[in-house]
Design a protein around this motif. Structure first.
Motif, PDB file in Angstrom:
ATOM      1  N   ALA A  20      37.771  31.484  29.532  1.00 14.17           N
ATOM      2  CA  ALA A  20      36.472  31.730  30.159  1.00 14.17           C
ATOM      3  C   ALA A  20      36.233  33.199  30.442  1.00 14.17           C
ATOM      4  CB  ALA A  20      36.363  30.938  31.470  1.00 14.17           C
ATOM      5  N   PHE A  21      37.296  34.004  30.490  1.00 12.42           N
ATOM      6  CA  PHE A  21      37.149  35.398  30.853  1.00 12.42           C
ATOM      7  C   PHE A  21      37.063  36.314  29.642  1.00 12.42           C
ATOM      8  CE2 PHE A  21      39.785  33.556  34.358  1.00 12.42           C
ATOM      9  CZ  PHE A  21      38.748  33.445  35.243  1.00 12.42           C
ATOM     10  N   GLY A  22      37.423  35.841  28.462  1.00 12.83           N
ATOM     11  CA  GLY A  22      37.382  36.683  27.281  1.00 12.83           C
ATOM     12  C   GLY A  22      38.457  37.749  27.307  1.00 12.83           C
ATOM     13  N   GLU A  23      38.162  38.887  26.685  1.00 11.87           N
ATOM     14  CA  GLU A  23      39.140  39.965  26.581  1.00 11.87           C
ATOM     15  C   GLU A  23      39.231  40.727  27.897  1.00 11.87           C
ATOM     16  OE1 GLU A  23      41.087  40.497  23.973  1.00 11.87           O
ATOM     17  OE2 GLU A  23      40.191  38.723  23.075  1.00 11.87           O
ATOM     18  N   TYR A  24      40.309  41.518  28.039  1.00 17.29           N
ATOM     19  CA  TYR A  24      40.417  42.379  29.215  1.00 17.29           C
ATOM     20  C   TYR A  24      39.228  43.323  29.262  1.00 17.29           C
ATOM     21  CZ  TYR A  24      45.231  41.087  30.220  1.00 17.29           C
ATOM     22  OH  TYR A  24      46.359  40.411  30.562  1.00 17.29           O
ATOM     23  N   ARG A  87      54.894  40.013  28.932  1.00 21.43           N
ATOM     24  CA  ARG A  87      53.786  40.109  29.884  1.00 21.43           C
ATOM     25  C   ARG A  87      53.540  38.758  30.550  1.00 21.43           C
ATOM     26  NH1 ARG A  87      50.357  43.899  30.565  1.00 21.43           N
ATOM     27  NH2 ARG A  87      50.937  44.889  28.600  1.00 21.43           N
ATOM     28  N   VAL A  88      53.581  37.688  29.770  1.00 22.07           N
ATOM     29  CA  VAL A  88      53.375  36.346  30.321  1.00 22.07           C
ATOM     30  C   VAL A  88      54.456  36.031  31.356  1.00 22.07           C
ATOM     31  CG1 VAL A  88      53.450  33.878  29.775  1.00 22.07           C
ATOM     32  CG2 VAL A  88      52.102  35.423  28.369  1.00 22.07           C
ATOM     33  N   ALA A  89      55.721  36.309  31.010  1.00 23.91           N
ATOM     34  CA  ALA A  89      56.818  36.014  31.924  1.00 23.91           C
ATOM     35  C   ALA A  89      56.686  36.808  33.218  1.00 23.91           C
ATOM     36  CB  ALA A  89      58.157  36.315  31.246  1.00 23.91           C
ATOM     37  N   ARG A  90      56.386  38.099  33.088  1.00 27.43           N
ATOM     38  CA  ARG A  90      56.238  38.937  34.282  1.00 27.43           C
ATOM     39  C   ARG A  90      55.046  38.478  35.120  1.00 27.43           C
ATOM     40  NH1 ARG A  90      58.278  44.863  33.514  1.00 27.43           N
ATOM     41  NH2 ARG A  90      59.629  44.722  31.682  1.00 27.43           N
ATOM     42  N   PHE A 116      42.326  45.568  33.322  1.00 31.51           N
ATOM     43  CA  PHE A 116      42.083  46.621  32.346  1.00 31.51           C
ATOM     44  C   PHE A 116      43.396  47.218  31.871  1.00 31.51           C
ATOM     45  CE2 PHE A 116      41.333  51.288  31.860  1.00 31.51           C
ATOM     46  CZ  PHE A 116      40.587  51.240  30.692  1.00 31.51           C
ATOM     47  N   ARG A 117      43.512  47.483  30.596  1.00 32.78           N
ATOM     48  CA  ARG A 117      44.644  48.199  30.015  1.00 32.78           C
ATOM     49  C   ARG A 117      45.985  47.625  30.455  1.00 32.78           C
ATOM     50  NH1 ARG A 117      43.860  54.544  29.215  1.00 32.78           N
ATOM     51  NH2 ARG A 117      45.016  54.005  27.339  1.00 32.78           N
ATOM     52  N   GLY A 118      46.132  46.300  30.316  1.00 35.08           N
ATOM     53  CA  GLY A 118      47.415  45.661  30.572  1.00 35.08           C
ATOM     54  C   GLY A 118      47.703  45.349  32.021  1.00 35.08           C
TER      55      GLY A 118
END
Length: 261
Positions: A20-24, A87-90, A116-118
């Protein structure tokens, strides 16, 4: 220091990649401070938390500003290099701690950021909390050098484009958050936050008659020995990373706070 529970199953990846949020997208409060071109560095989950920059000497503010600029760029680059799986795990570990911290804030108004940006994406968690009655708000830049304005937001809110075409709530309902979630580019053991250089969060917090409870969120690789805090810098009340959740030393007992009045 409160430690996180063991790493959760990656079967919950969908919680972190909410369609639902799309890209960063950048939080509007920072866009005019940043290079809009993302890094294309190869992913590497094993990153150093030290930025390869020269420490400033003494209290030389021009030197500290240069150091912050260089450190900021290095830390953002490191954050962008985290692989998707890492990233998912963190992020799952941060999510667990954030849920605990917000467990007594269901009746509060929580201001948060558009990632934004990770940056860690809190939107899936907060959307769940919103369905249980928590009120949410997003920041809007009204003028450079001025505090942020927060506008009420919930899933389905009609959005428009703000600074640098970033989505912001279209309907003008300015609100005052009780709790503020701030993204960390860097942070130090005293609870001070290195942001994107615009000073918006410090300025916003300082402008409030009643200070909001401020939660800084970032990855552990953002930890620094010090950000060389200045008189205008305001420390976070609690900092959450993918390894720890802790109150700043002056806040008292290092445990999750009770946000109830």
């Amino acid at each position: 220091m409160a430690r996180h529970p063991p790493e959760a199953s990656q079967s919950r990846q969908g919680d972190l990649r909410h369609a639902a949020f799309g890209e960063y997208s950048s939080p509007p409060c920072f866009m005019h401070e940043l290079d809009p071109t993302p890094s294309r560095s190869e992913a590497d989950p094993h990153l150093s938390s030290k930025a390869p920059v020269v420490e400033p000497e003494g209290s030389d503010w021009p030197g500290i500003r240069r150091w912050r600029k260089e450190t900021r760029a290095a830390l953002i680059e490191q954050r962008l290099q985290i692989s998707a799986d890492e990233r998912v795990a963190r992020s799952l570990r941060i999510s667990q701690a954030l849920r605990s911290v917000l467990s007594s804030a269901s009746d509060k108004l929580v201001g948060f950021y558009w990632p934004f940006r990770g940056e860690f994406d809190a939107r899936p968690i907060l959307t769940e909390e919103c369905s249980q009655g928590m009120r949410l708000a997003l920041p809007v830049v009204v003028e450079k050098g001025q505090p942020l304005q927060f506008r009420a937001w919930s899933p389905g809110t009609r959005m428009t484009r703000g600074v640098w075409n970033i989505p912001i709530p279209a309907d003008y309902e300015a609100v005052e958050p009780d709790v503020l979630i701030a993204p960390l580019v860097g942070f130090d053991p005293a609870g001070y936050r290195l942001g994107y250089g615009g000073g918006f969060y410090d300025r916003t917090i300082a402008s409030k008659a009643v200070k909001p409870f401020v939660i800084g969120i970032g990855f552990e690789i953002a930890r620094l020995p010090t950000i060389h805090p200045q008189p205008h810098d305001i420390p976070m009340d609690i900092i959450i990373t993918d390894t720890d959740a802790w109150l700043r030393p002056a806040a008292g007992t290092p445990s999750y706070p009770d946000l109830r009045p």
